[in-house]
Structure formats: structure tokens, C-alpha cells
Scaffold this active site. Structure first.
Site, PDB file in Angstrom:
ATOM      1  N   SER A  19       0.796  -1.259  -0.210  1.00  0.00           N
ATOM      2  CA  SER A  19      -0.081   0.000   0.073  1.00  0.00           C
ATOM      3  C   SER A  19       0.694   1.283  -0.105  1.00  0.00           C
ATOM      4  O   SER A  19       1.989   1.013   0.375  1.00  0.00           O
ATOM      5  CB  SER A  19      -0.894   0.042   1.232  1.00  0.00           C
ATOM      6  OG  SER A  19      -0.131  -0.124   2.518  1.00  0.00           O
ATOM      7  N   GLU A  21       1.371   5.406   0.743  1.00  0.00           N
ATOM      8  CA  GLU A  21       0.942   6.531   1.647  1.00  0.00           C
ATOM      9  C   GLU A  21       1.354   7.777   1.304  1.00  0.00           C
ATOM     10  O   GLU A  21       2.772   7.914   0.807  1.00  0.00           O
ATOM     11  CB  GLU A  21       1.383   6.324   3.188  1.00  0.00           C
ATOM     12  CG  GLU A  21       0.924   7.519   4.136  1.00  0.00           C
ATOM     13  CD  GLU A  21       1.163   7.336   5.660  1.00  0.00           C
ATOM     14  OE1 GLU A  21       1.028   6.143   6.039  1.00  0.00           O
ATOM     15  OE2 GLU A  21       1.522   8.073   6.400  1.00  0.00           O
ATOM     16  N   ASP A 113      -0.699  14.806  16.507  1.00  0.00           N
ATOM     17  CA  ASP A 113      -0.107  15.984  17.231  1.00  0.00           C
ATOM     18  C   ASP A 113      -0.911  17.561  17.111  1.00  0.00           C
ATOM     19  O   ASP A 113      -1.098  17.975  16.047  1.00  0.00           O
ATOM     20  CB  ASP A 113       1.354  16.576  17.032  1.00  0.00           C
ATOM     21  CG  ASP A 113       2.073  15.210  17.224  1.00  0.00           C
ATOM     22  OD1 ASP A 113       1.832  14.393  18.309  1.00  0.00           O
ATOM     23  OD2 ASP A 113       2.731  14.816  16.216  1.00  0.00           O
ATOM     24  N   PHE A 222      15.460  13.068   9.066  1.00  0.00           N
ATOM     25  CA  PHE A 222      14.209  12.459   9.396  1.00  0.00           C
ATOM     26  C   PHE A 222      14.479  11.566  10.469  1.00  0.00           C
ATOM     27  O   PHE A 222      13.608  11.350  11.370  1.00  0.00           O
ATOM     28  CB  PHE A 222      13.693  11.725   8.105  1.00  0.00           C
ATOM     29  CG  PHE A 222      12.349  10.892   8.497  1.00  0.00           C
ATOM     30  CD1 PHE A 222      11.083  11.793   8.177  1.00  0.00           C
ATOM     31  CD2 PHE A 222      12.401   9.601   8.553  1.00  0.00           C
ATOM     32  CE1 PHE A 222      10.010  11.037   8.447  1.00  0.00           C
ATOM     33  CE2 PHE A 222      10.972   9.074   8.814  1.00  0.00           C
ATOM     34  CZ  PHE A 222       9.859   9.630   8.685  1.00  0.00           C
ATOM     35  N   HIS A 272       3.651  -1.539   3.668  1.00  0.00           N
ATOM     36  CA  HIS A 272       2.849  -0.279   3.715  1.00  0.00           C
ATOM     37  C   HIS A 272       4.264   0.615   3.503  1.00  0.00           C
ATOM     38  O   HIS A 272       5.064   0.998   4.265  1.00  0.00           O
ATOM     39  CB  HIS A 272       2.184   0.244   5.044  1.00  0.00           C
ATOM     40  CG  HIS A 272       1.691   1.559   4.936  1.00  0.00           C
ATOM     41  ND1 HIS A 272       0.588   1.596   4.060  1.00  0.00           N
ATOM     42  CD2 HIS A 272       1.902   2.632   5.239  1.00  0.00           C
ATOM     43  CE1 HIS A 272      -0.023   3.027   4.234  1.00  0.00           C
ATOM     44  NE2 HIS A 272       0.845   3.610   5.084  1.00  0.00           N
TER      45      HIS A 272
END
Lengths: 586, 586
Positions: A19, A21, A113, A222, A272
Site C-alpha cells: 500500500s 501513503e 499532534d 528524518f 506499507h
């Protein structure tokens, strides 16, 4: 379709799924690029895609639009994210209602958040993801399949990994159907996470989230920002190549493939991908894992089927929109049922007009306007125009107002004829080669799976002058197997036949099946399509130039005077549609 | 359809039409033969047929049955005669109601002669044809197109030819739509009759009634009895050949052709044939007049379309009834609409059972039983049976319980394979050869008119033992393009596939049209057909033998133990259905 059901289908087939995102872009160019990317990546046939929620901010509207469009127009099963932080009950309810109403059946429920500062921020109506899940189940029952996030390395706010899994258990107990994990690069973390989950009684699918490293800088930033553990062997491998972007990318792909194999070993049902809205690394990983099969060549229908529930039975479309499929989907959105087996009369009068959905809005974006000016130039004469159209046929230009996608593979069979007629003033916007009993899995013209045979009547559609159109009508008298319909912007029309029957131009014969005839030519739909086709001259092309400039005037005159002509060669066995054209056969 | 409208259509096309008159036979064998003849002659595409009224007698019931069956099952427009002599209001009304309810829209209104002695005779409710016409118009409005008789040589009871035409004028004024003349052999009589009619103001179509001379004796008797004038040149021509039946017949055909040409010259819109229930002379006349066109080879659909109004849209039938079309029509009589474009699921559960219409009633007629015994013999073993079926394939036997018609022309392509498998114990009752893009006007497999292409998947259906069926199922595993369904009388079934989709086995591709797929194989209809197919072993075949005789017992065991098997070769391009059979490809 609910993702949990799809996951079970993959399990039964013993096939891992994947999948993608995406996040909602902030600029119009970004959005435009993402739409193109979504369209292409839909062809890889992911199990689902998900769009993150622009928490409390303006991009949450983009999330909704993107989710709805992907579900409606790209044939994808969409999971929409929703975060409860700083979301009022009204907006929460409105987002879920909209998702439901356009056929979305999957929600990723997150706390999210609080945005640091955002004028859209509202007091949170719900504080925790557990309450969010409960509220969705209470208010929407089983309408949605609900996913939640899992943290193999532990949530930053959790006291321990065990605590974190205990909290996950509560989310599952509250009604979540499956888990998508946060990113990790240490496979043993996933292994331990699975074990902890199992121990505490979480038995739903737990899908590992992965991201191929695409750039050293970004990877570093990151992982530092999120605190994700980077195994020492990865640091060491990256160190010597960190200045070579291409090597880093290649390493990232290899690493991801290696990780994926280990994850499957551990029992991961699929992958994913956090795509960061990029496609090439992800595609390469899937290719190397041999998970793409023949999805890029196999087509269930000549056009990509939609996943919208009431379109499941759709089996026929008019050929005119083949290069603008999203426009076709939009204009037929209100249909209650879809032509199944045959086109029939009843459908054509009910085409809706193009609405103002993002994907049909003329771009005001300067970069995109400039790009168009570059590829379409400043045509001031017929020969300027023919050059643009010929370039499109040669693949040197990637789109035209009537063609959202570059010219299709199958056109390879007829590209020299197309270039030739374009250079002679027949500005083609649609065509298909003649096909007589090709295997249904032929890489260029096949569709519907192996074991059958597919057929096509040769088709070509173009703008041209009235004089050239009349010359073709005259020549067609000697070729009875060819039918022509021509119409101008004012609706003045010419035809080789009074017969208004529907003409099937693509059909397939499969073992144990009735004949499938997915593409037709019919005069009623053609009359509707012509309005759209003529409008595109003005909306997409003339609008690039300042009013009353030479190009503005020239495009106006083409819009006013040219005819839109469609030609079918009915003899798919021995016919040759191009003998109609004096430039090819004089 | 009303005949007057059809006559106008022919006029527009500048084409003379023709029609056939039959009378109700008195014996069951006669009736059976007439049904076969009607079926064949329907293929000549007459404008209409008419059935004379068995005045007041028992054959009037046969008139009704014949008229209804011809209208319903043979795709013919029927004109039913009715005579008012000795008919009560109840019976008149009942006859017209029944005619109307089964779709008959044409009535020939006659006074008729009182039967000399008949137990059915009733006091006449209406005395004259004029009153009959008025009564029909009053009670049935424009439901029926009404024809009346005209007498070129004058009615025997009329004082003069002028009086006779004056009376005809009254019939037309009362509501008659057109005139069919009494027989004549002197064309000048028709000429004068037309002139008299015109003068008095009769402007409707006046169709000359003709009858080719078929035998000298009968011609003489008939003309003497009716007083019809025989021109001297005919007498003289007949005299020297009167003992040679074949020469008389040939002369009769030539004379009729000559007369017809003269009649057309005089303005006759068509020819009405008094057939005496015979077909060969009439067919020959039409052939010599070049009025048959390609009607015996051209087929709008692979099966003959019905003229019943609500069947006009019918485009698909299951293959199983191809050799029993009337049974199919009967079992689907109650359908409100018919599959149009595709077969679809909804139809199959609603097949009616065979009712007791004459054409489905087992014959008790001795001559017919004996004929069957002669052709089907006294089978006592499998090899006796195979011989009968092989003979049918070779054309040496004209029918089987499952095949109302002799084997079709197109089977010529596969006759040697069929004979071979029959001799090896696969008792075929239906089949079609493989066809890949044959011209749609091909004389053997074409249908739908010129300009298109037709296709067929090879099909064969047969009875065989369980062992042989299982052997084929095993062999089919190696030929994935072949699908098999097998079922026995008890419903025990085997299939190469779980897929119950509908399989199109005949389809056509025409210019400017959607694909037409008139013949399908589907498992639901097959399960219904198998009951009929197994019943025929008992009803049509076993019933020929005395109970518990050797043949009676053998046929019973075949009925109980054999399987009915259908086989489709889905690869219509490269496939070969006969490679399935070990006897052909071992």
C-alpha cells in the site's frame, strides 16, 4: 471495499500486498503532480492507498478532496487519515460523512499532534485515539474499516515498549481492525513488536511501514527528528556513498528489498510504503520483489475500472473520453447504474456537465502555464498546429488538452500513419489500431486476462477544416466499410449514414463468457463529447495567450471553424482505415 | 402485423409478394405433414399464409389450432378464414377472441356454404359476408385486417359480373381491406375484373388467386366442379401429355409462371397461391419468377425469429433447443420480455413446461408410429443405437426425438467427425462447427445480412455412458480451452469448471452495430433442457415398443444411466473440439 477483507483475500492467495501513503501537497503544482503520480501508481495495483490528514490545517480539505478523487476517479481503495487533535465534532462528522458518501470505507484513526500554530485549530472534541475509535464505531457502526498506528520502537510518550503495546491492545479492543506500524530500519524491532502483540492478545494484521532511503540528507534529518533507530550496518554502508545521490538511492532500494524479504519471513502480510509522494524507488523495490506481476501490461478492461460500488457492473464506455477518463467519470457520477453488456440508448442524454472538482479546474499556476506555453508554443497558422499534434504522436509532447496521458503503447502500431495525417492537417486526438483476434494477454492491445481473444475496429478522431472533412466524406463513398461522423462547434453535422445505432469498436471473446464489448462509438454521446472537445480549445489552449493576440485569434478561429470528425473502419479483418486519407493513399 | 401494411411495404419496395393458402387436414398424419411443410415453407418468407375454415365442422377447431401455431411458432403472419354459415354468435366470438389473443391480426371473412350434413352445424347467427364484416368491425374495431373474396368470373349465385362486383363494393364499404380472387386460368378475366372494380370505385389491393396445375385428373375434376373457365390453349396443351404426371406438373409450373408475369403486367401486387397443402410446384414457380431471392440461405439470426410482437426484441437463445425451436417458443411463451443483447440470469428459472399443444403431443397415429419404427428400428444394444445416430448424421434419417429437422447444411463441415464419434458411442443430438470471421453472407454459416463477420465456438452435445463421460473429463484437463458440462436424468452433474457464467457460442460483428450474440450455452438452461431431453427417450422412442420388450428395456436403461454432455471449444481460432475424443485423437 474494506481493507481487512482485501487483506484476507491476499492471505488466501498466499500473496503479499502493498500500500502507498501520500500526504496532501501545499502548492497547486505539487497537487497537480501528485494527481498524475496517483494515476500512474494506481496502475501498480496497490491493495490501498492512504492520505494523511492535514492536522487541523487547510490541507485537511485537500486530504478530503484527494481521498474522494482517488476513490472516485482512480480506481483505488482509499484509507483516509483522520486525527482528533484540534478537531471539532462538526468538522469530524463532516469529514467522515463526506468520506462515507463518496464510497470511502477505510479510516486511519490517529490522535495526531496539536499543530504549533494554525488559524484553523479548534479545541479538540476527542482527546485520544481510543476515544476516536469508539466514537467512530458508535456513530458509524461498521461503515469503516479502522486502522491504527503501531510503534515497534515504542511511542515517544510511552513509558516502555510494553506499555505502548498495552495501549495498542486498548485501541484494537475499542474497534480497530488492523495496525500499520511506524517506520523502522531494524527488522528485529518488528519481530519483537509482533511477539509482544501476540503475547498481549493482538491478533489482527500488523503491517510494517517501510520507506526506501532516497537521499542521505533527508534520511539523516528524518531519523534524527523522529528518533528512529538506524542500525550500525546501515550507517556504515551509507558513509562512503553519502555524497553520491544515485548510489544512495540504489542502496535504499536494495536495503528495502532485503528488509521486505526478512519481514515476509517473520509473517508480515504486506508492506506499507511511506512514499513521500515519490514513485520511482517504491516501484523499483516492488519490481525487485517481483510483486508487480503483469499489472502494468494486464488490463481487466481497455479502460481502468473504478472501485466505486455502483460502477462495479460497468462494462461499456464510449470511446470519446478514452484520453480523458476522469472527465467521463465526473460526467457520469450521478448515474444510478451503468451500462452492463451493451451501451443502450438510455444513458446518453444524462451526461452531467463538468463540475468544479480540482482535477478539472483550469490551472492558474504560473509554472504550469509556462510549461504549456513551452510545449504548445504560439501557433499562428495551421502548419504550426500540425507540428504540435505530430509531436504528440511521436511522444515528444506528453499531453494535449484532449489527452491527459502520453500516447498509448498500442499506438506504436500506427504511429507513422498518425504522424503523416497530422502533418497533413488532420489533428488527431484519439485513435486505436485494428486488431483481429489478438491474444487477450498481448502486451500492447490485450485486456481481460489470458485465454481469450480481443478485437478492435480501427478508429481515428481528429479536428480538421470543413473542406478536408467534405473531401473525406466524398472518398468514403467508395469504401462502404468506413463510417464517418463529423460535427462542428455549432452542431452542424455530416455523416456517411443515417443509422444512429451504437457501434462496438472494441470487444473480447473469453472462455465460458458472453462477448464483452467495452468500447463503443455512438452518435448521441459524440454530440455531447463535441461540446467538451471544442471547449478545451478555449479553456485549455487559448487561455494561455493574451486576448486578441495572434495565437489567441488563431485558436479562436480553429474553435469556430474546424470540424470534429470520427472515423470507424468496420472491416476489422481486411480493412485499412488510412486508405481514406488522400495524403496516404492518393 | 396487418397484411395491408405489409402489402404497402412491398409496394414501396416495388417488389411483388406472395402468400400461401392451406386447408385443415382431416387425419393426424396429414396434420403432422402439414406442420413440417408450414415450417419449411415459412422459410420462403411469404407475405402471409391463410388457413381455410372447416365450415361448421370439426376441422374448424383445427383451423384455429393451425392458425395459432403458425403465428406463434413458425414466424408467419396468419390470416384465418372464418365463414358465418351455420356458426353461432358464441362460436364466432370465441374463434375471433382466440385469434386475437394469440396475435393473429388478419381475417378472411366469407359467407361459406352450408355443410350438407354435419353434426356441428348450428343455425347461422349472421347470413351474409357483408353483415359478417360489419359485425367484426363493430365488435373488434381495427384489430383485424379483413380480406374478402372476389370472383373474376362472377359468383355462381350472382346475376351478372357487374352485379357481382357491385356486391364486392358493398363488402369493401362494410370494412374489408383487400380482396383475394377466386382461382382463374384466363388472365383476361382478371383484367376485366380489375377494370370493373376500378369503375365502381374499389381501390383496395386485389390479389389474384393462382394454382399451378399439379395433376390432369384433379385439374379436370376441380374446374368442372367449380365451373372455372379453362382457355382452349390450355386444354390443347394438356391433351397430348395428360397421361404423363411429370409433364403435366412441369407444364403447370410453366403456365403459372407465364400467367404470373401477365398478372404483374396488369398491376397485380402479388400472388395468392392455393397450395392444396403441397409445396414443390409453388416453390418452383416462385423460383422461376425469381421471387425467392436469397431467403433460403439468408438468415437474420441463426434461428428463425418469431413474428409475435413481444418477441421482436429477442436476440439471444440457449443452444440446447436449436433442433427443437418450437419447444423453446412454447416453454418461453409466458415471458413478458426477451433477452436483448445478452442472456442474463433472470430468464432461466422461468421456463414453462411443455403444454399439450398439438405439435408437442405424442402421436398415436399408426402410420407415423410405423414410420418411426422403420427409421429407428428395434435397438437392443449400444451398437444398434450408434448406428441410428450415425445414420442421422449422414442424412439417411430425417429426424430424431431431439431433432425436428434433418441435419443442417453447416454440419457438412464436420459430418465425418460426427459420424465417427457417434459410431464410438457419443450419441450426438446437437453440434455446430467452429467458425472464425466467416463473411456474414456465407451460404452455410452466415446470418444477419451482408457486410459483417460471424463466429462460432465449436459445440457438440451428446448422450453417452458415465465411463465415457468421465474419460472425456479426464482428457479435458489437458485441453484448458475446452469446457464440459455433463448431467444425468437424476441430476448428478460433472463440470470442468465451477464457473456458471453464460458462454456466447455464436456471435456476429456488423458495421455500425454492437456485437450480436444470438446463441449461448449456460448451465442453468442446460439443467432445464436435460429434463426435456431425457423425457424424449421415453415419450418419443420407448413408447414405440411394447412394455418390457427388449427394446423397451434397453431404451429405459439408456434413459436411466446415460449422461447428457455438452462440450464447448472456446478457442475458436486454433482449437479443435474433436481432439477431445479418444476415437479421433488417441
Amino acid at each position: 471495499m474494506q481493507i481487512l477483507d482485501k487483506i484476507k483475500d491476499y492471505e488466501r492467495l498466499g500473496k503479499p500486498f502493498f500500500s502507498f501513503e501520500y500526504f496532501p501537497p501545499k502548492t497547486e503544482t505539487g497537487l497537480h503532480n501528485l494527481y498524475s503520480r496517483l494515476d500512474r501508481m494506481a496502475g501498480l495495483e496497490p491493495c490501498f492507498i492512504d492520505i494523511t490528514w492535514g492536522a487541523g490545517g487547510s490541507t485537511s480539505e485537500t486530504t478530503l478532496t484527494l481521498s474522494k478523487d482517488a476513490q472516485t476517479y482512480f480506481g483505488l481503495d482509499v484509507m483516509m487519515h483522520i486525527t482528533c487533535a484540534n478537531l471539532s465534532e462538526t468538522r469530524l462528522r463532516s469529514a467522515l460523512d463526506q468520506a462515507r458518501d463518496c464510497g470511502i470505507r477505510n479510516i486511519m484513526a490517529l490522535r495526531g499532534d496539536s499543530p504549533r500554530s494554525d488559524r484553523h485549530a479548534e479545541p479538540s472534541f476527542i482527546e485520544t485515539s481510543i476515544d476516536l475509535i469508539k466514537w467512530i464505531r458508535k456513530n458509524y457502526g461498521q461503515t469503516f474499516c479502522i486502522a491504527v498506528g503501531g510503534y515497534p520502537e515504542g511511542h515517544p510518550e510511552a513509558k516502555s515498549k510494553d506499555d505502548c503495546v498495552a495501549y495498542l491492545k486498548k485501541k484494537v479492543d475499542a474497534g480497530a481492525d488492523f495496525v500499520v506500524t511506524q517506520l523502522f530500519y531494524d527488522v528485529s524491532e518488528y519481530d519483537q513488536f509482533l511477539k509482544r502483540c501476540k503475547k498481549i492478545g493482538i491478533h489482527c494484521p500488523i503491517i510494517p511501514g517501510v520507506m526506501p532511503i532516497m537521499s542521505y540528507e533527508r534520511f539523516l534529518k528524518f531519523t534524527e527528528f523522529t528518533g528512529i533507530k538506524v542500525p550500525e550496518h546501515i550507517r556504515q554502508a551509507l558513509e562512503p556513498i553519502k555524497t553520491d545521490d544515485e548510489e544512495v538511492r540504489a542502496f535504499g532500494v536494495d536495503l528495502c528489498v532485503k528488509m521486505a524479504r526478512e519481514l515476509f519471513e517473520l509473517g508480515a502480510p504486506g508492506l506499507h510504503f511511506y512514499t513521500l509522494n515519490l514513485e520511482s524507488s517504491v516501484t523499483e523495490v516492488l519490481e525487485n520483489l517481483d510483486l508487480l506481476g503483469d499489472c502494468r501490461t494486464r488490463r481487466p478492461m481497455p479502460w481502468r475500472a473504478s472501485t466505486v460500488a455502483n460502477r462495479k457492473s460497468e462494462e461499456v464506455r464510449p470511446i470519446f473520453w478514452s484520453n480523458r477518463p476522469k472527465s467521463y467519470l465526473a460526467r457520469t457520477l450521478t448515474w444510478d447504474d451503468f451500462p452492463n453488456g451493451r451501451w443502450g440508448d438510455s444513458f446518453s442524454p444524462t451526461f452531467g456537465s463538468l463540475n468544479d472538482y480540482y482535477i478539472f479546474r483550469r490551472t492558474q499556476d504560473t509554472a504550469m502555464r509556462e510549461n504549456r506555453l513551452k510545449i504548445w508554443g504560439q501557433p499562428k497558422s495551421a502548419s504550426d498546429l500540425t507540428e504540435v499534434f505530430a509531436k504528440f504522436c511521436r511522444g515528444e509532447i506528453k499531453w494535449l488538452p484532449w489527452c491527459e496521458m502520453p500516447i498509448q503503447i498500442e499506438t506504436g502500431r500506427i504511429v507513422s500513419q498518425l504522424v503523416s495525417i497530422n502533418l497533413n492537417g488532420y489533428l488527431t486526438i484519439n485513435s486505436q489500431p485494428q486488431v483481429n483476434a489478438a491474444p487477450s494477454d498481448a502486451p500492447d492491445v490485450g485486456w481481460g486476462g489470458a485465454g481469450g481473444f480481443v478485437f478492435q475496429k480501427a478508429y481515428v478522431e481528429f479536428f480538421t477544416t470543413k473542406a478536408k472533412m467534405l473531401e473525406l466524406m466524398e472518398r468514403a463513398k467508395k469504401i462502404p466499410s468506413i463510417t464517418i461522423h463529423a460535427i462542428n462547434e455549432k452542431g452542424e453535422s455530416y455523416s456517411t449514414t443515417d443509422d444512429v445505432s451504437v457501434n462496438a469498436v472494441t470487444w473480447g471473446v473469453f472462455p465460458g463468457r458472453e462477448i464483452i464489448q467495452p468500447t463503443v462509438v455512438d452518435s448521441k454521446s459524440f454530440a455531447i463529447w463535441k461540446d467538451e472537445a471544442f471547449d478545451l480549445w478555449l479553456d485549455e489552449w487559448r487561455s494561455l495567450y493574451s486576448k486578441n493576440s495572434e495565437s489567441w485569434n488563431f485558436i479562436s478561429s480553429v474553435h469556430d471553424d474546424y470540424f470534429l470528425v470520427n472515423v470507424v473502419e468496420n472491416d476489422f479483418v481486411n480493412g485499412d482505415i488510412y486508405r481514406l486519407f488522400p495524403c496516404i493513399n492518393s
